[in-house]
Design an enzyme around this catalytic site. Structure first.
Site, PDB file in Angstrom:
ATOM      1  N   ASP A   1      -1.974   6.755   5.997  1.00  0.00           N
ATOM      2  CA  ASP A   1      -2.996   5.794   5.585  1.00  0.00           C
ATOM      3  C   ASP A   1      -3.275   4.902   6.797  1.00  0.00           C
ATOM      4  O   ASP A   1      -2.457   4.057   7.149  1.00  0.00           O
ATOM      5  CB  ASP A   1      -2.448   4.972   4.401  1.00  0.00           C
TER       6      ASP A   1
ATOM      7  N   LYS B   1     -12.072  -2.099   6.863  1.00  0.00           N
ATOM      8  CA  LYS B   1     -11.262  -2.944   7.742  1.00  0.00           C
ATOM      9  C   LYS B   1     -11.724  -2.837   9.200  1.00  0.00           C
ATOM     10  O   LYS B   1     -11.833  -3.831   9.893  1.00  0.00           O
ATOM     11  CB  LYS B   1      -9.780  -2.542   7.671  1.00  0.00           C
TER      12      LYS B   1
ATOM     13  N   TRP C   1       0.840  -1.209   0.000  1.00  0.00           N
ATOM     14  CA  TRP C   1       0.000   0.000   0.000  1.00  0.00           C
ATOM     15  C   TRP C   1       0.862   1.239   0.000  1.00  0.00           C
ATOM     16  O   TRP C   1       0.555   2.228  -0.670  1.00  0.00           O
ATOM     17  CB  TRP C   1      -0.978  -0.016   1.173  1.00  0.00           C
TER      18      TRP C   1
END
Ligand SMILES: *Cc1c(COP(=O)(O)O)cnc(C)c1O
Length: 354
Positions: free
Chosen positions: A165, A189, A99
């Site tokens: 993030d 999530k 990511w």
């Protein structure tokens, strides 16, 4: 048989959050209509957004300087949108996995990117050392590396604003929001079903942007319209509110962190004391959210057997990401401690019967 949901994302939601969401699908806030068919501008839904934003701020102790917004597009759009709004000339990025890399790739379209540390040399099994120069616009990092199972457990101390993030560890610990220009994440999530993206934005920082930004990629658009510039993801925001109410009931992020530590300790202890399994991440950098483990070399060929054995016993979603292999148990906020115990028992039984 009871299912234990270890999926990495979309992932487990609290049972009552799902029940409350079902009720709203049938009859939302006494309107006699489904949440799936009401105007996002109805007073009942505006109240949902307002309460969700208020709880976000309360739970994370967000200062007046910052605003919370909901959008579409996922964390993946934020990789670009964050850079477009905050990267004037140069930014520092920490390369801790898949990511982080995607964030770097998008930021390079906007300006100069300095990668100040990387753990690529050892398949991202640790958090690298780094020094952030003082002449960058911001330092971007990924607090929890969902795929590799490493996590930065504290807000970094650097001289520039932070951008993070926090897709996979938001609400798992207290955060000093004042250090950040931007915190963003996909909600699927630790908060809601897929479809909504959250951002915590420092207001005076976005006011300074002088690029001619596309309307939808300008944080100010969404701040000034209270996340209602266009139609927001109505149902996921409703479910997010149910989760936020539950987080408050649990006693907030400090209480949630304690339970997360307990869950992670139970599983990491079982991995460390096992004769056949071993953890993949360096101990001090281990994630409390995604616990990655493999079988030791001499038992490697048993991995498929264990996966089948565990699946038969209700352990769902423990297959490791293809870039790590082995197993990954995601132990997000909504995962009960009992599920962790059930997994540990399954691992121990398998080991004993070998
Ligand atoms: C899942 C995940 C993403 C991707 O989120 P999307 O909402 O699918 O774009 C980005 N970063 C992290 C840390 C993630 O866990």
């Amino acid at each position: 048989m009871k299912k234990h949901n270890f999926y990495a994302g979309p992932s487990i939601l609290n049972e009552d959050v799902i029940k409350e969401s079902i009720k709203a699908v049938e009859n939302f806030a006494g309107t006699g209509l489904s949440i799936l068919e009401v105007s996002h501008r109805s007073k009942e839904f505006v109240a949902v957004v307002d309460e969700a934003v208020a709880l976000f701020k309360e739970l994370l102790d967000i200062p007046e300087t910052h605003e919370v917004i909901f959008m579409g597009g996922g964390a993946s759009l934020q990789f670009y949108m964050g850079a477009l709004n905050f990267l004037k000339t140069k930014a520092a990025y920490l390369d801790t996995g898949t990511w982080a890399n995607k964030a770097i790739k998008e930021a390079k379209r906007v300006g100069e990117v300095i990668v100040v540390g990387s753990s690529k040399d050892d398949t991202y099994t640790y958090i690298p050392e780094y020094i952030v120069p003082e002449d960058v616009d911001y330092f971007h990092y990924t607090s929890n590396n969902t795929i590799y199972g490493t996590e930065i457990h504290h807000d970094p101390d650097v001289k520039v604003p932070l951008i993070c993030d926090m897709s996979s560890d938001i609400f798992s610990r207290p955060v000093d929001v004042s250090k950040y220009d931007l915190i963003y994440g996909g909600a699927q999530k630790n908060l809601a079903p897929a479809g909504v993206t959250f951002a915590i934005v420092r207001k005076d920082a976005v006011e300074k942007v002088d690029r001619d930004l596309p309307t939808m990629l300008n944080y100010q658009t969404h701040i000034s319209k209270g996340s209602m510039f266009n139609t927001p993801p109505v149902f996921p925001i409703y479910a997010a509110l149910m989760t936020l109410r539950w987080y408050k009931e649990l006693g907030g992020v400090e209480a949630i962190r304690k339970v997360n530590e307990e869950k992670a300790n139970i599983l990491y202890d079982a991995i460390d004391s096992s004769k056949i399994f071993r953890g993949t991440a360096r101990k001090q950098d281990r994630s409390l959210m995604n616990i990655c483990f493999v079988m030791k070399d001499e038992y490697k060929e048993k991995e498929a057997d264990f996966l089948a054995y565990a699946t038969e016993r209700g352990m769902i979603g423990i297959k490791g990401h293809r870039s790590v292999g082995g197993f990954r148990a995601s132990t997000y906020n909504a995962l009960p401690t009992d599920s962790v115990r059930a997994l540990v028992e399954t691992m121990q039984k398998f080991e004993k019967n070998l």
